[in-house]
Write a protein that holds these residues in place. Structure first.
Motif, PDB file in Angstrom:
ATOM      1  N   TYR A  17      -4.063   6.145  -1.606  1.00 56.29           N
ATOM      2  CA  TYR A  17      -2.717   5.794  -1.148  1.00 56.29           C
ATOM      3  C   TYR A  17      -2.166   6.806  -0.147  1.00 56.29           C
ATOM      4  O   TYR A  17      -1.304   6.473   0.646  1.00 56.29           O
ATOM      5  CB  TYR A  17      -1.752   5.666  -2.339  1.00 56.29           C
ATOM      6  CG  TYR A  17      -1.704   4.272  -2.933  1.00 56.29           C
ATOM      7  CD1 TYR A  17      -1.110   3.223  -2.243  1.00 56.29           C
ATOM      8  CD2 TYR A  17      -2.246   4.006  -4.185  1.00 56.29           C
ATOM      9  CE1 TYR A  17      -1.057   1.947  -2.775  1.00 56.29           C
ATOM     10  CE2 TYR A  17      -2.200   2.732  -4.737  1.00 56.29           C
ATOM     11  CZ  TYR A  17      -1.596   1.704  -4.019  1.00 56.29           C
ATOM     12  OH  TYR A  17      -1.555   0.441  -4.551  1.00 56.29           O
TER      13      TYR A  17
ATOM     14  N   ASN B 195      -0.444  -6.504  -4.669  1.00 63.78           N
ATOM     15  CA  ASN B 195      -1.611  -5.816  -4.123  1.00 63.78           C
ATOM     16  C   ASN B 195      -2.682  -6.761  -3.593  1.00 63.78           C
ATOM     17  O   ASN B 195      -2.941  -6.828  -2.404  1.00 63.78           O
ATOM     18  CB  ASN B 195      -2.186  -4.821  -5.135  1.00 63.78           C
ATOM     19  CG  ASN B 195      -2.321  -5.396  -6.536  1.00 63.78           C
ATOM     20  OD1 ASN B 195      -2.631  -6.562  -6.708  1.00 63.78           O
ATOM     21  ND2 ASN B 195      -2.098  -4.562  -7.536  1.00 63.78           N
TER      22      ASN B 195
ATOM     23  N   TYR C 208      -0.662  -6.217   0.289  1.00 61.27           N
ATOM     24  CA  TYR C 208      -0.963  -5.074   1.151  1.00 61.27           C
ATOM     25  C   TYR C 208      -2.394  -4.562   1.060  1.00 61.27           C
ATOM     26  O   TYR C 208      -2.857  -3.914   1.992  1.00 61.27           O
ATOM     27  CB  TYR C 208       0.039  -3.948   0.893  1.00 61.27           C
ATOM     28  CG  TYR C 208       0.069  -3.402  -0.519  1.00 61.27           C
ATOM     29  CD1 TYR C 208       0.993  -3.861  -1.435  1.00 61.27           C
ATOM     30  CD2 TYR C 208      -0.824  -2.425  -0.917  1.00 61.27           C
ATOM     31  CE1 TYR C 208       1.031  -3.359  -2.718  1.00 61.27           C
ATOM     32  CE2 TYR C 208      -0.780  -1.914  -2.204  1.00 61.27           C
ATOM     33  CZ  TYR C 208       0.131  -2.380  -3.102  1.00 61.27           C
ATOM     34  OH  TYR C 208       0.160  -1.876  -4.379  1.00 61.27           O
ATOM     35  N   TYR C 209      -3.128  -4.831  -0.019  1.00 60.85           N
ATOM     36  CA  TYR C 209      -4.536  -4.385  -0.070  1.00 60.85           C
ATOM     37  C   TYR C 209      -5.294  -4.858   1.167  1.00 60.85           C
ATOM     38  O   TYR C 209      -6.082  -4.122   1.752  1.00 60.85           O
ATOM     39  CB  TYR C 209      -5.242  -4.936  -1.320  1.00 60.85           C
ATOM     40  CG  TYR C 209      -5.051  -4.148  -2.603  1.00 60.85           C
ATOM     41  CD1 TYR C 209      -4.185  -3.065  -2.664  1.00 60.85           C
ATOM     42  CD2 TYR C 209      -5.765  -4.494  -3.752  1.00 60.85           C
ATOM     43  CE1 TYR C 209      -4.014  -2.360  -3.851  1.00 60.85           C
ATOM     44  CE2 TYR C 209      -5.606  -3.792  -4.939  1.00 60.85           C
ATOM     45  CZ  TYR C 209      -4.726  -2.732  -4.991  1.00 60.85           C
ATOM     46  OH  TYR C 209      -4.577  -2.036  -6.167  1.00 60.85           O
TER      47      TYR C 209
ATOM     48  N   VAL D 244      -4.452  -2.766   4.157  1.00 65.82           N
ATOM     49  CA  VAL D 244      -4.992  -1.416   4.029  1.00 65.82           C
ATOM     50  C   VAL D 244      -6.453  -1.399   4.467  1.00 65.82           C
ATOM     51  O   VAL D 244      -6.865  -0.547   5.264  1.00 65.82           O
ATOM     52  CB  VAL D 244      -4.850  -0.935   2.570  1.00 65.82           C
ATOM     53  CG1 VAL D 244      -5.685   0.318   2.343  1.00 65.82           C
ATOM     54  CG2 VAL D 244      -3.391  -0.667   2.231  1.00 65.82           C
ATOM     55  N   TYR D 245      -7.225  -2.362   3.989  1.00 66.08           N
ATOM     56  CA  TYR D 245      -8.651  -2.351   4.331  1.00 66.08           C
ATOM     57  C   TYR D 245      -8.893  -2.810   5.764  1.00 66.08           C
ATOM     58  O   TYR D 245      -9.832  -2.360   6.413  1.00 66.08           O
ATOM     59  CB  TYR D 245      -9.449  -3.173   3.320  1.00 66.08           C
ATOM     60  CG  TYR D 245      -9.617  -2.415   2.020  1.00 66.08           C
ATOM     61  CD1 TYR D 245     -10.606  -1.442   1.891  1.00 66.08           C
ATOM     62  CD2 TYR D 245      -8.759  -2.624   0.947  1.00 66.08           C
ATOM     63  CE1 TYR D 245     -10.752  -0.714   0.722  1.00 66.08           C
ATOM     64  CE2 TYR D 245      -8.891  -1.911  -0.225  1.00 66.08           C
ATOM     65  CZ  TYR D 245      -9.886  -0.955  -0.348  1.00 66.08           C
ATOM     66  OH  TYR D 245     -10.020  -0.226  -1.494  1.00 66.08           O
TER      67      TYR D 245
ATOM     68  N   ASP E  83      -3.981   8.354   2.115  1.00 66.34           N
ATOM     69  CA  ASP E  83      -4.776   8.292   3.334  1.00 66.34           C
ATOM     70  C   ASP E  83      -3.866   7.818   4.487  1.00 66.34           C
ATOM     71  O   ASP E  83      -3.156   6.837   4.348  1.00 66.34           O
ATOM     72  CB  ASP E  83      -5.913   7.276   3.083  1.00 66.34           C
ATOM     73  CG  ASP E  83      -6.851   7.138   4.260  1.00 66.34           C
ATOM     74  OD1 ASP E  83      -6.368   7.230   5.408  1.00 66.34           O
ATOM     75  OD2 ASP E  83      -8.046   6.931   4.032  1.00 66.34           O
TER      76      ASP E  83
ATOM     77  N   GLY F 111      -8.197   1.847   5.888  1.00 60.31           N
ATOM     78  CA  GLY F 111      -7.755   2.702   4.792  1.00 60.31           C
ATOM     79  C   GLY F 111      -8.461   2.325   3.508  1.00 60.31           C
ATOM     80  O   GLY F 111      -9.384   1.500   3.509  1.00 60.31           O
ATOM     81  N   THR F 112      -8.032   2.933   2.405  1.00 61.18           N
ATOM     82  CA  THR F 112      -8.642   2.594   1.128  1.00 61.18           C
ATOM     83  C   THR F 112      -7.627   2.773   0.007  1.00 61.18           C
ATOM     84  O   THR F 112      -6.616   3.455   0.179  1.00 61.18           O
ATOM     85  CB  THR F 112      -9.891   3.458   0.858  1.00 61.18           C
ATOM     86  OG1 THR F 112     -10.515   3.006  -0.334  1.00 61.18           O
ATOM     87  CG2 THR F 112      -9.528   4.918   0.694  1.00 61.18           C
ATOM     88  N   ILE F 113      -7.888   2.136  -1.125  1.00 63.87           N
ATOM     89  CA  ILE F 113      -7.022   2.303  -2.285  1.00 63.87           C
ATOM     90  C   ILE F 113      -7.647   3.293  -3.252  1.00 63.87           C
ATOM     91  O   ILE F 113      -6.985   4.142  -3.831  1.00 63.87           O
ATOM     92  CB  ILE F 113      -6.789   0.947  -2.990  1.00 63.87           C
ATOM     93  CG1 ILE F 113      -6.021   0.001  -2.074  1.00 63.87           C
ATOM     94  CG2 ILE F 113      -6.030   1.131  -4.302  1.00 63.87           C
ATOM     95  CD1 ILE F 113      -4.639   0.470  -1.656  1.00 63.87           C
TER      96      ILE F 113
ATOM     97  N   LYS G 138      -4.415   6.199   7.097  1.00 67.44           N
ATOM     98  CA  LYS G 138      -4.674   4.813   7.483  1.00 67.44           C
ATOM     99  C   LYS G 138      -4.006   3.845   6.499  1.00 67.44           C
ATOM    100  O   LYS G 138      -3.494   2.796   6.890  1.00 67.44           O
ATOM    101  CB  LYS G 138      -6.189   4.550   7.501  1.00 67.44           C
ATOM    102  CG  LYS G 138      -6.902   5.251   8.630  1.00 67.44           C
ATOM    103  CD  LYS G 138      -6.734   4.455   9.911  1.00 67.44           C
ATOM    104  CE  LYS G 138      -7.511   5.084  11.046  1.00 67.44           C
ATOM    105  NZ  LYS G 138      -7.086   4.535  12.341  1.00 67.44           N
ATOM    106  N   THR G 139      -4.054   4.207   5.217  1.00 68.06           N
ATOM    107  CA  THR G 139      -3.413   3.384   4.193  1.00 68.06           C
ATOM    108  C   THR G 139      -1.917   3.345   4.431  1.00 68.06           C
ATOM    109  O   THR G 139      -1.287   2.279   4.391  1.00 68.06           O
ATOM    110  CB  THR G 139      -3.704   3.948   2.788  1.00 68.06           C
ATOM    111  OG1 THR G 139      -5.109   4.133   2.649  1.00 68.06           O
ATOM    112  CG2 THR G 139      -3.182   3.031   1.703  1.00 68.06           C
TER     113      THR G 139
END
Lengths: 305, 436
Positions: free
Chosen positions: B240, B216, B220-221, B224-225, B242, B229-231, B244-245
């Motif tokens: 997860y 993470n 991939y974190y 994602v950002y 979302d 996206g967001t976690i 975009k994520t």
């Protein structure tokens, strides 16, 4: 005679003395068992009825909720299946291999003490260290095993992360590390068997195979029984090999996680001691059932001379 | 008569043994915790005041640098000795929790955003508010707001930021030269990353263009950002699922599915792929610097760049920082505070940066860290702070991070689609969040 009639009414000094020394000599074991085994078992059972707070504070009594959750948790059942499968593979294979090795080492062969030492070495190595070495052997990119596979033209195997292979890889480590222990016990058992039986059977025309099946196995059965019971219990508690080799992130996690590993994760990683305790109680129940069944079955195949 | 005497004496010996055993048992907790304390009690009553502090950390890479700082501190403060104890990340938290439960925490130890809630809400840490107030050298204004607030629970500061870290793109210069690909820089986008990975991958499997492991923070974190996206949302709901994520995860996992990255799930194995020359690019945090500098192969062939932007230009790098905390029940709160105070002072923070231990959190100290290393272009880690994203956390981070891993791995092995895996991860994460 005189002493005997008195002892019916009141124990003699001598008897008191004997009792005392009897208790005295088993006291260390009993005290150890109570402090190290019995009390923790009771505490674990007690804890399994609680939802535990962090750092042992704020435990809330929730009755059988942990057990209800346990029965509905697919991962627990997968772990049970994995544990049983692991045991089911390790025990018969390791015992058969060790039996052959022990019988061979019992013959007068060249450098047999050296062999005996070599076979016992896995026992004295720490499981964590052993697993680290195996992990390198199993490494997909640089491991010796895959190097051999390449050389043989068989293609690489993902020994650690392939869900269908990982348990086998762990079973191999399990067998490898338990053989030495089995062999040593079996050698002791083999040496108990009087030579006369073999000599007599030779006169009756028995070959090596029938000697093995009609003398060695029956007379070794008490040792075999002891080994089976203890190694099954040991295998049911498998943890370190899997913990060291399979990360939670690994795709093989669901196919390899054992009950003790699951207990460890819940109790120590996720801070759910109560639920972890319930998992361990399930393991205890399974081990007890298996052991009782074995005790019952022993009458059918174990020969005590 | 004689027999009775022997009987009695044996009984009394037994009783004594038993009592001794019990005594040991009840003492052992404090003994484990304060082995040094026992010693100091004696010396205190005897010769003077030699106090030994247990200082517990999880990163062996930082041990030697911190040891040097501790030596300097000991010189300035005769009578205080710092014992540094190192445990690997996983064992560290197991041992710390056992210590907290048994009342034998180290005097001073590192805190992390994943765990601060549990320790703070259960009052395992010393309240530092008053001490910070009355200190001449600790100025909380000099620390980044995001880091301070991680360790501030309901108005009480339980730890002082020690450092921060961001994630960089490490690349093998030699492999780039060989493949005639230009080095990554701050103009790179996801497309550039993908093209480079493709060109750097060799068909015979001896070299992969990139390493995108199931990880993470160093994985991939970041994507994602970057993709918006967001976690975890502000309302503590999983991000997860979302779109975009999921899009970012699809881009990330695709490297593995197309064979541009090896499949990797282990934590420790990731670095070996870099160091064995199996992969040309990898994402690793700034805290790896010492280890990467000591590795000859890497020092010779590698350099580091900022993370690429998403194709829309979205930038992000996961940002986190440790804190130094003191145990609530330490026997030497004043000495422990002195040590933490020194570590948090401008002087201590600058020393930490100069020695290259970690990027000091103190304002302006980061430059000293950049100058501490001339092997790599580590200024990029500071450049990324402008758009850095605090590592997502909540009260039970450790639990849902593991649960998410368990669900996501199927996407990397192509057993399920990324979308399915992400939705599964969202479901288990929300289940875990609902129990907070």
């Amino acid at each position: 005679m005189f002493n005997y009639s008195i002892s019916k009414r009141k124990p003699t000094k001598r008897q008191v003395n004997e009792w005392f020394w009897g208790w005295f000599f088993i006291a260390p074991t009993i005290v150890g068992l109570i402090i190290l085994n019995l009390i923790p078992i009771i505490q674990t059972m007690y804890l399994s009825f609680f939802r535990t707070g962090a750092f042992g504070r704020g435990n809330v009594f929730i009755g059988f909720d942990n057990y209800v959750r346990l029965f509905n948790d697919a991962q627990v059942w997968r772990a049970t299946a994995n544990t049983l499968l692991y045991t089911g593979l390790v025990i018969p294979i390791s015992i058969s291999i060790s039996l052959v090795i022990a019988v061979l080492l019992n013959e007068k062969i060249f450098a047999r003490t050296t062999y005996r030492t070599i076979y016992f070495i896995p026992m004295i190595a720490a499981p964590a260290a052993v697993t680290m070495v195996w992990k390198w052997l199993y490494n997909r990119e640089f491991g010796l095993l895959n190097y051999l596979m390449d050389w043989l033209g068989l293609g690489r195997v993902d020994w650690i992360n392939n869900p269908n292979v990982a348990l086998i890889s762990i079973v191999i480590i399990g067998i490898w590390s338990i053989i030495g222990y089995n062999v040593v016990l079996m050698l002791a058992g083999l040496q108990e068997i009087p030579k006369d039986y073999y000599e007599a059977s030779v006169i009756d025309g028995a070959g090596p195979v029938s000697k093995f099946f009609h003398i060695t196995i029956p007379l070794l059965s008490p040792t075999l029984f002891f080994i089976t019971v203890t190694t099954i219990i040991q295998s049911m508690q498998v943890f370190d090999f899997i913990y060291m080799m399979i990360d939670v992130a690994s795709p093989a996690y669901d196919n390899t996680v054992s009950l003790v590993y699951l207990f460890y994760n819940n109790s120590f990683k996720y801070g759910e001691r109560g639920y972890g305790s319930a998992i361990v109680m399930l393991l205890l129940a399974i081990i007890m059932i298996i052991t009782v069944l074995q005790m019952k079955a022993q009458k059918k195949w174990v020969n005590y001379r | 008569m004689k027999k009775r005497l022997t009987f009695l004496s044996v009984i009394s010996v037994l009783v004594l043994l038993f009592l001794a055993a019990c005594g040991n048992d009840s003492e052992s907790t404090s003994e484990n915790g304060g082995e040094s304390d026992g010693g100091t009690d004696e010396t205190q009553s005897g010769s003077g005041e030699e106090v030994e502090l247990r200082f517990s950390i999880w990163d062996s890479n930082q041990e030697s640098g911190l040891r040097q700082i501790a030596n300097e501190f000991e010189e300035q403060n005769p009578g205080i000795k710092i014992n540094i104890e190192v445990n690997g990340w996983g064992d560290y938290w197991t041992a710390l929790e056992a210590g907290a439960t048994g009342g034998s925490l180290p005097d001073v130890f590192w805190m992390h955003s994943n765990e601060i809630y549990r320790y703070a809400s259960n009052e395992m840490l010393l309240d530092l508010n008053d001490r910070i107030q009355s200190s001449d050298v600790v100025e909380m204004d000099k620390f980044p707001e995001g880091l301070k607030s991680i360790y501030n629970f309901e108005g009480t500061q339980y730890a002082i930021p020690k450092d921060y870290d961001t994630i960089g793109l490490w690349y093998n210069k030699t492999m780039f030269d060989e493949a005639n690909v230009s080095y990554p820089d701050d103009t790179w986008t996801w497309d550039d990353l993908y093209d480079a990975a493709k060109q750097l991958t060799k068909d015979d499997g001896s070299q992969y263009g990139i390493l995108t492991p199931l990880h993470n923070q160093e994985g991939y974190y970041n994507f994602v950002y970057q993709n918006g996206g967001t976690i975890i949302t502000d309302d503590k709901v999983s991000g997860y699922d979302d779109p975009k994520t999921i899009e970012a995860l699809e881009f990330y996992v695709n490297f593995v599915l197309e064979g541009l990255s090896p499949q990797e799930f282990g934590d420790g194995e990731r670095v070996t792929h870099l160091q064995n020359g199996l992969v040309a690019m990898g994402f690793f945090g700034s805290w790896n610097l010492t280890g990467f500098t000591e590795n000859e192969y890497m020092a010779e062939n590698f350099d580091v760049a900022v993370l690429p932007a998403s194709n829309d230009g979205g930038r992000a790098s996961i940002f986190n920082g440790l804190g130094n905390a003191i145990a609530h029940n330490t026997d030497h709160p004043d000495e422990a505070w002195k040590w933490v105070e020194y570590l948090s002072s401008e002087e201590g923070q600058t020393r930490q940066a100069e020695l290259g231990v970690a990027i000091s959190a103190y304002e302006g100290a980061a430059d000293a860290w950049v100058n501490s290393n001339d092997t790599y272009d580590i200024g990029v880690f500071i450049d990324m702070v402008d758009y850095a994203q605090i590592r997502p956390y909540s009260n039970t981070t450790a639990v849902w991070e593991d649960r998410a891993y368990e669900r996501l791995n199927g996407a990397f092995t192509n057993d399920k689609t990324v979308e399915e895996a992400a939705k599964d991860a969202a479901a288990v994460m929300n289940e875990s969040l609902s129990q907070e």
